[in-house]
Design an enzyme around this catalytic site. Structure first.
Site, PDB file in Angstrom:
ATOM      1  N   ALA A   1      -2.545  -0.731  19.815  1.00 59.07           N
ATOM      2  CA  ALA A   1      -2.296  -1.946  18.866  1.00 59.07           C
ATOM      3  C   ALA A   1      -0.789  -1.585  18.260  1.00 59.07           C
ATOM      4  O   ALA A   1      -0.199  -2.511  18.009  1.00 59.07           O
ATOM      5  CB  ALA A   1      -3.237  -1.542  17.787  1.00 59.07           C
TER       6      ALA A   1
ATOM      7  N   HIS B   1     -17.588  -1.261   1.522  1.00 59.45           N
ATOM      8  CA  HIS B   1     -16.059  -1.578   0.681  1.00 59.45           C
ATOM      9  C   HIS B   1     -15.711  -3.014   0.619  1.00 59.45           C
ATOM     10  O   HIS B   1     -15.050  -3.277  -0.241  1.00 59.45           O
ATOM     11  CB  HIS B   1     -14.943  -0.767   1.413  1.00 59.45           C
ATOM     12  CG  HIS B   1     -14.186  -1.158   2.601  1.00 59.45           C
ATOM     13  ND1 HIS B   1     -12.732  -1.100   2.569  1.00 59.45           N
ATOM     14  CD2 HIS B   1     -14.766  -1.484   3.809  1.00 59.45           C
ATOM     15  CE1 HIS B   1     -12.534  -1.319   3.903  1.00 59.45           C
ATOM     16  NE2 HIS B   1     -13.508  -1.912   4.527  1.00 59.45           N
TER      17      HIS B   1
ATOM     18  N   TYR C   1      -7.982 -25.264  30.884  1.00 57.19           N
ATOM     19  CA  TYR C   1      -9.239 -24.351  30.687  1.00 57.19           C
ATOM     20  C   TYR C   1      -9.028 -23.240  31.645  1.00 57.19           C
ATOM     21  O   TYR C   1      -9.121 -21.948  31.441  1.00 57.19           O
ATOM     22  CB  TYR C   1     -10.662 -25.020  30.998  1.00 57.19           C
ATOM     23  CG  TYR C   1     -11.944 -24.231  30.924  1.00 57.19           C
ATOM     24  CD1 TYR C   1     -12.334 -24.269  29.591  1.00 57.19           C
ATOM     25  CD2 TYR C   1     -12.424 -23.163  31.637  1.00 57.19           C
ATOM     26  CE1 TYR C   1     -13.615 -23.557  29.250  1.00 57.19           C
ATOM     27  CE2 TYR C   1     -13.519 -22.612  31.532  1.00 57.19           C
ATOM     28  CZ  TYR C   1     -13.968 -22.590  30.152  1.00 57.19           C
ATOM     29  OH  TYR C   1     -15.229 -21.797  30.051  1.00 57.19           O
TER      30      TYR C   1
ATOM     31  N   LYS D   1      -1.181  -6.642  15.644  1.00 58.21           N
ATOM     32  CA  LYS D   1      -0.206  -5.557  15.214  1.00 58.21           C
ATOM     33  C   LYS D   1       1.145  -5.609  16.084  1.00 58.21           C
ATOM     34  O   LYS D   1       1.929  -6.568  15.655  1.00 58.21           O
ATOM     35  CB  LYS D   1      -0.873  -4.051  15.614  1.00 58.21           C
ATOM     36  CG  LYS D   1      -1.966  -3.749  14.355  1.00 58.21           C
ATOM     37  CD  LYS D   1      -2.996  -4.499  14.505  1.00 58.21           C
ATOM     38  CE  LYS D   1      -4.262  -4.171  13.463  1.00 58.21           C
ATOM     39  NZ  LYS D   1      -5.209  -3.633  14.397  1.00 58.21           N
TER      40      LYS D   1
ATOM     41  N   ASP E   1      -5.377   2.692  23.170  1.00 59.20           N
ATOM     42  CA  ASP E   1      -5.563   1.764  22.088  1.00 59.20           C
ATOM     43  C   ASP E   1      -4.290   1.492  21.765  1.00 59.20           C
ATOM     44  O   ASP E   1      -3.650   2.260  21.136  1.00 59.20           O
ATOM     45  CB  ASP E   1      -6.444   2.365  21.108  1.00 59.20           C
ATOM     46  CG  ASP E   1      -6.559   1.203  19.972  1.00 59.20           C
ATOM     47  OD1 ASP E   1      -5.781   0.167  20.002  1.00 59.20           O
ATOM     48  OD2 ASP E   1      -7.573   1.611  19.270  1.00 59.20           O
TER      49      ASP E   1
ATOM     50  N   PHE F   1     -10.002   4.755  16.201  1.00 58.92           N
ATOM     51  CA  PHE F   1     -10.131   3.628  14.944  1.00 58.92           C
ATOM     52  C   PHE F   1     -11.414   3.420  14.595  1.00 58.92           C
ATOM     53  O   PHE F   1     -12.173   3.282  15.456  1.00 58.92           O
ATOM     54  CB  PHE F   1      -9.152   2.452  15.439  1.00 58.92           C
ATOM     55  CG  PHE F   1      -9.030   1.337  14.515  1.00 58.92           C
ATOM     56  CD1 PHE F   1      -8.197   1.466  13.254  1.00 58.92           C
ATOM     57  CD2 PHE F   1      -9.775   0.028  14.641  1.00 58.92           C
ATOM     58  CE1 PHE F   1      -8.135   0.423  12.306  1.00 58.92           C
ATOM     59  CE2 PHE F   1      -9.416  -0.762  13.816  1.00 58.92           C
ATOM     60  CZ  PHE F   1      -8.905  -0.667  12.268  1.00 58.92           C
ATOM     61  N   ASP F   2     -11.775   2.653  13.701  1.00 62.87           N
ATOM     62  CA  ASP F   2     -13.072   2.361  13.057  1.00 62.87           C
ATOM     63  C   ASP F   2     -13.516   1.363  13.928  1.00 62.87           C
ATOM     64  O   ASP F   2     -14.936   1.757  14.089  1.00 62.87           O
ATOM     65  CB  ASP F   2     -13.259   2.196  11.549  1.00 62.87           C
ATOM     66  CG  ASP F   2     -12.472   1.115  11.165  1.00 62.87           C
ATOM     67  OD1 ASP F   2     -11.952   0.506  12.094  1.00 62.87           O
ATOM     68  OD2 ASP F   2     -12.270   0.989   9.845  1.00 62.87           O
TER      69      ASP F   2
END
Ligand code: PLP
Length: 458
Positions: free
Chosen positions: A217, A450, A72, A258, A215, A124-125
């Site tokens: 990614a 979507h 842990y 990614k 960011d 990014f969204d």
């Protein structure tokens, strides 16, 4: 003579994929109400829905999975991950999270408040979502060339320093908690940011006292483009380029799905002890104790190895050049694609591909459905359905571009698969004039429609 290119890996374990018939696919997509998210993966031959968490791990990563330490607190796997993150990014402090948006949630909980603005290059969204959820505003400062698909620019993810300085001059420092630099810029089609732009953005941020966060990614793919396109970096290793990139910032959020080369995971890394301390409070609340934060020990181990592999030139060359390979094939056949080709995906330009389908009949979705019916390929619509309705008028928002994205998973498909994909798209392109009608919506959610939209063929 120059020998043909060959991948720097061979296959140790395979996963069978299923062929199907035209008749079956017509039935399945009808049952899925023409929403590609509703298909089962067994109904798909080549799945290019996303490159997120869909790549293949190496033998060394699987070996590390067996060695995972599930303690842990104070797990060996955490130490391995921390050591590798420090060596590769140069950032001292590490908070693991269960994926990229969780890293955003934890970091922004510590730093972003109502009324703030967060400048960046096409956030990014999920990043934008986490900013707006806190009643703050994301301000896009990407260079204008990014939105023109017909101009070639080697670094379409770059920040326009004039736009950025205007933000710094318009808002008080207390309302600008950070700048977010996305490398590579996903929203603009996987377009890279140059080292020069990163350096100059960093200098501007420093002169106004604003922290710069990456960011990250697709940070390794960004480093590959810097090596290939920025002269001064031609002879540098990817690892040296990555270290220099991150040296211009105060920290990063990462979606390990990614360039971490794993199926799930993420983290925050920073050199700022104060920010780290603030973020750990939210990490413990939302994710888990600071030495696992939403990841199991074995997954942290696999990520530690993945980060090392993702920052090797030979891997990156095979990855990015496979995407370029497919892009070049399509361009040679005259298929309209967004240019230049980015690091992780091909974007078909549906406005040029199927202009005969009315826009209010969702032409990009119609094209994506056609690729599935003809070849069993799953892509994703980045167009009017994704853009949702205007919350005030209730009318469809029509974005400038109607795109179909083909995202290529890492180390997963061979170039034979790419040849197949190109052949299917070329055939659909040959018969594009026959497409006259698209789809109408019979059910949609109020936001992010979507994912769950239901459609009927007109
Ligand atoms: C995928 C992605 C995220 C979000 O990460 P998840 O792991 O999907 O939560 C954030 N930023 C960029 C640029 C991404 O590509």
């Amino acid at each position: 003579m120059e020998f043909p290119y060959a991948e720097p890996f061979k296959i140790k374990s395979i996963e069978n994929i299923k062929r199907s018939t035209l008749v079956q696919r017509k039935q399945w997509i009808k049952e899925a109400q023409y929403n590609l998210f509703n298909l089962k993966s067994d109904q798909i031959f080549i799945d290019l829905l996303t490159d997120s968490g869909t790549g293949s791990m190496s033998d060394n990563q699987w070996a590390e999975i067996m060695k995972g330490d599930e303690a842990y607190a104070g797990s060996r796997s955490f130490d391995l991950l921390k050591t590798n993150v420090q060596r590769i990014t140069g950032y001292k402090y590490l908070i693991p999270t269960h994926q990229g948006r969780a890293a955003e949630n934890v970091l922004f909980s510590a730093l972003v408040k109502e009324g703030d603005v967060v400048p960046g290059n096409s956030h990014f969204d999920t990043t934008k979502g986490h900013i707006e959820f806190r009643k703050a505003k994301a301000i896009d400062c990407t260079i204008d060339e990014a939105s023109d698909t017909s101009v070639f620019h080697p670094f379409k993810g770059n920040i326009d320093l004039n736009k950025l300085e205007k933000v710094f001059k318009t808002y008080p420092k207390e309302n600008i908690p950070m700048l977010i630099m996305t490398v590579t810029c996903n929203t603009a089609g996987g377009q890279p940011v140059s080292m020069k732009n990163i350096r100059e953005t960093s200098e501007l941020c420093q002169s106004y006292g604003i922290p710069l966060f990456f960011d990250g990614a697709r940070f390794a793919e960004n480093a590959y483009f810097i090596k290939k396109r920025e002269d001064a970096y031609k002879h540098k290793t990817i690892k040296d380029i990555v270290l220099e990139m991150f040296s211009y910032g105060d920290g990063m959020t990462m979606s390990a799905k990614k360039d971490g080369l794993v199926n799930m995971g993420g983290f925050i890394a920073t050199n700022d002890e104060n920010i780290y301390n603030k973020a750990t409070v939210f990490a413990i609340m939302y994710e888990g104790f600071i030495t696992y934060g939403g990841m199991s020990g074995r997954d942290m181990g696999a990520l530690a190895i993945g980060l090392d592999e993702a920052t090797e030139f030979d891997y990156l060359e095979s990855r990015v050049e496979q995407v370029q390979y497919l892009g070049r094939k399509l361009m040679a056949a005259g298929v309209p694609v967004q240019q230049p080709i980015g690091g992780h995906a091909i974007y078909l330009d549906a406005n040029k591909f199927v202009p005969t389908i009315p826009r209010d009949q969702y032409r990009a979705q119609a094209l994506a459905v056609e690729l599935y019916i003809v070849g069993g390929i799953r892509a994703v619509e980045i167009g009017t359905i994704l853009a949702d309705r205007d919350p005030e008028t209730g009318n469809n928002r029509y974005p400038d571009l109607e795109l179909v994205r083909l995202a290529i998973p890492r180390r997963t498909y061979t170039n034979n698969h790419m040849d197949y994909v190109a052949a299917v798209i070329e055939q659909v392109y040959q018969t594009r004039h026959e497409a006259k009608t698209g789809y109408e919506i019979i059910y949609e959610a109020p936001i992010l429609r979507h994912f769950t939209v239901k459609l009927r063929k007109i």
